[in-house]
Design an enzyme around this catalytic site. Structure first.
Site, PDB file in Angstrom:
ATOM      1  N   GLU A  64      -2.643  70.741  13.614  1.00  0.00           N
ATOM      2  CA  GLU A  64      -4.058  70.380  13.691  1.00  0.00           C
ATOM      3  C   GLU A  64      -4.872  71.095  12.607  1.00  0.00           C
ATOM      4  O   GLU A  64      -4.379  71.981  11.898  1.00  0.00           O
ATOM      5  CB  GLU A  64      -4.588  70.685  15.093  1.00  0.00           C
ATOM      6  CG  GLU A  64      -3.849  69.841  16.136  1.00  0.00           C
ATOM      7  CD  GLU A  64      -4.409  69.957  17.539  1.00  0.00           C
ATOM      8  OE1 GLU A  64      -5.225  70.845  17.820  1.00  0.00           O
ATOM      9  OE2 GLU A  64      -4.003  69.114  18.374  1.00  0.00           O
ATOM     10  N   CYS A  73       0.264  64.268  13.398  1.00  0.00           N
ATOM     11  CA  CYS A  73       1.111  64.193  14.597  1.00  0.00           C
ATOM     12  C   CYS A  73       2.523  64.690  14.299  1.00  0.00           C
ATOM     13  O   CYS A  73       3.000  64.620  13.155  1.00  0.00           O
ATOM     14  CB  CYS A  73       1.215  62.753  15.085  1.00  0.00           C
ATOM     15  SG  CYS A  73      -0.311  62.055  15.701  1.00  0.00           S
ATOM     16  N   GLU A  75       5.344  63.321  15.057  1.00  0.00           N
ATOM     17  CA  GLU A  75       6.270  62.270  14.602  1.00  0.00           C
ATOM     18  C   GLU A  75       6.161  62.075  13.098  1.00  0.00           C
ATOM     19  O   GLU A  75       7.165  61.881  12.408  1.00  0.00           O
ATOM     20  CB  GLU A  75       5.948  60.945  15.310  1.00  0.00           C
ATOM     21  CG  GLU A  75       6.172  60.958  16.806  1.00  0.00           C
ATOM     22  CD  GLU A  75       4.951  61.391  17.606  1.00  0.00           C
ATOM     23  OE1 GLU A  75       4.153  62.223  17.105  1.00  0.00           O
ATOM     24  OE2 GLU A  75       4.790  60.900  18.734  1.00  0.00           O
ATOM     25  N   CYS A 112       1.576  57.584  18.784  1.00  0.00           N
ATOM     26  CA  CYS A 112       0.280  56.926  18.624  1.00  0.00           C
ATOM     27  C   CYS A 112       0.413  55.748  17.640  1.00  0.00           C
ATOM     28  O   CYS A 112       1.443  55.590  16.965  1.00  0.00           O
ATOM     29  CB  CYS A 112      -0.766  57.917  18.134  1.00  0.00           C
ATOM     30  SG  CYS A 112      -0.629  58.300  16.382  1.00  0.00           S
ATOM     31  N   CYS A 115       1.340  56.669  14.036  1.00  0.00           N
ATOM     32  CA  CYS A 115       2.756  57.051  13.903  1.00  0.00           C
ATOM     33  C   CYS A 115       3.649  55.824  13.980  1.00  0.00           C
ATOM     34  O   CYS A 115       4.647  55.723  13.263  1.00  0.00           O
ATOM     35  CB  CYS A 115       3.137  58.055  14.990  1.00  0.00           C
ATOM     36  SG  CYS A 115       2.440  59.688  14.696  1.00  0.00           S
TER      37      CYS A 115
HETATM   38  N1  THU Z   1      -0.190  63.844  18.797  1.00  0.00           N
HETATM   39  C1  THU Z   1       1.072  63.790  18.300  1.00  0.00           C
HETATM   40  O1  THU Z   1       1.581  64.756  17.726  1.00  0.00           O
HETATM   41  N2  THU Z   1       1.753  62.629  18.438  1.00  0.00           N
HETATM   42  C2  THU Z   1       1.258  61.506  19.038  1.00  0.00           C
HETATM   43  O2  THU Z   1       1.872  60.456  18.965  1.00  0.00           O
HETATM   44  C3  THU Z   1       0.005  61.583  19.773  1.00  0.00           C
HETATM   45  C4  THU Z   1      -0.855  62.746  19.456  1.00  0.00           C
HETATM   46  C5  THU Z   1      -0.959  65.072  18.587  1.00  0.00           C
HETATM   47  C6  THU Z   1      -2.088  64.926  17.622  1.00  0.00           C
HETATM   48  C7  THU Z   1      -3.027  66.013  18.082  1.00  0.00           C
HETATM   49  O3  THU Z   1      -2.637  67.236  17.454  1.00  0.00           O
HETATM   50  C8  THU Z   1      -2.760  66.125  19.574  1.00  0.00           C
HETATM   51  O4  THU Z   1      -1.525  65.485  19.794  1.00  0.00           O
HETATM   52  C9  THU Z   1      -3.836  65.467  20.422  1.00  0.00           C
HETATM   53  O5  THU Z   1      -4.060  64.162  20.034  1.00  0.00           O
END
Ligand code: THU
Length: 160
Positions: A64, A73, A75, A112, A115
């Site tokens: 983040e 993310c 992935e 998401c 991704c």
């Molecule tokens: N996040 C992921 O790493 N992968 C996903 O497919 C969904 C969301 C992360 C992004 C962010 O750091 C946190 O989860 C909240 O959205």
């Protein structure tokens, strides 16, 4: 006027212990790497482990940023790393697991939309499907035989 129906299919395992030994190992690596997520804002930690056809495992966790959209993310951290380090290898399987510092995450957490689009690029490029397994911190594991089940009406380079 006509309608188009698109059906997608997932397999559901009651728990990760139902997975084969190789897959359980891959999922356990996703669980381990999610502990290294940098998630001071969402407190939501995601881990991703990717198995390649050269036998290597590539890992990623979400990263983040104070400027929120600059984070990435798990992935995409993992799949971009796989693409960067092993550009000629095929991605066979992805295992994803998520947890939260603030509440239990018991439902399977799918990748998401962003991704999914990124994963689709690699599936399209390698011309073989990528198996995707995803879960929360415990409980059911969902399996998709291909990214196409998660993104059935995908945009790809043929439209360009
Ligand atoms: N996040 C992921 O790493 N992968 C996903 O497919 C969904 C969301 C992360 C992004 C962010 O750091 C946190 O989860 C909240 O959205």
């Amino acid at each position: 006027m006509k309608q188009i129906n698109i059906t997608t299919t997932f397999s559901v395992f009651d728990s990760k212990e139902e997975l084969t030994a190789d897959l359980l190992d891959l999922m356990n690596q996703a669980i381990e790497i999610r502990k290294k997520a940098y998630a001071p804002y969402s407190k939501f930690r995601v881990g991703c482990a990717i198995a390649l056809d050269n036998g290597k495992i590539v890992l990623g966790s979400n990263q983040e940023n104070a400027a929120y959209p600059s984070g990435l993310c798990a992935e995409r951290v993992a799949i971009f790393q796989a693409g960067a380090i092993y550009p000629d290898s095929k991605i066979l399987k992805m295992a994803i697991s998520a947890t939260s510092d603030e509440k239990p995450v018991l439902a399977p957490i799918p990748p998401c939309g962003g991704c999914r689009q990124s994963i689709s690029e690699y599936e399209f490029k390698q011309e073989t499907p990528i198996e995707i397994y995803f879960m929360g911190e415990s409980g059911e594991v969902y399996k998709s035989d291909s990214l196409k089940n998660l993104l059935p009406f995908m945009f790809d380079k043929n439209y360009l």
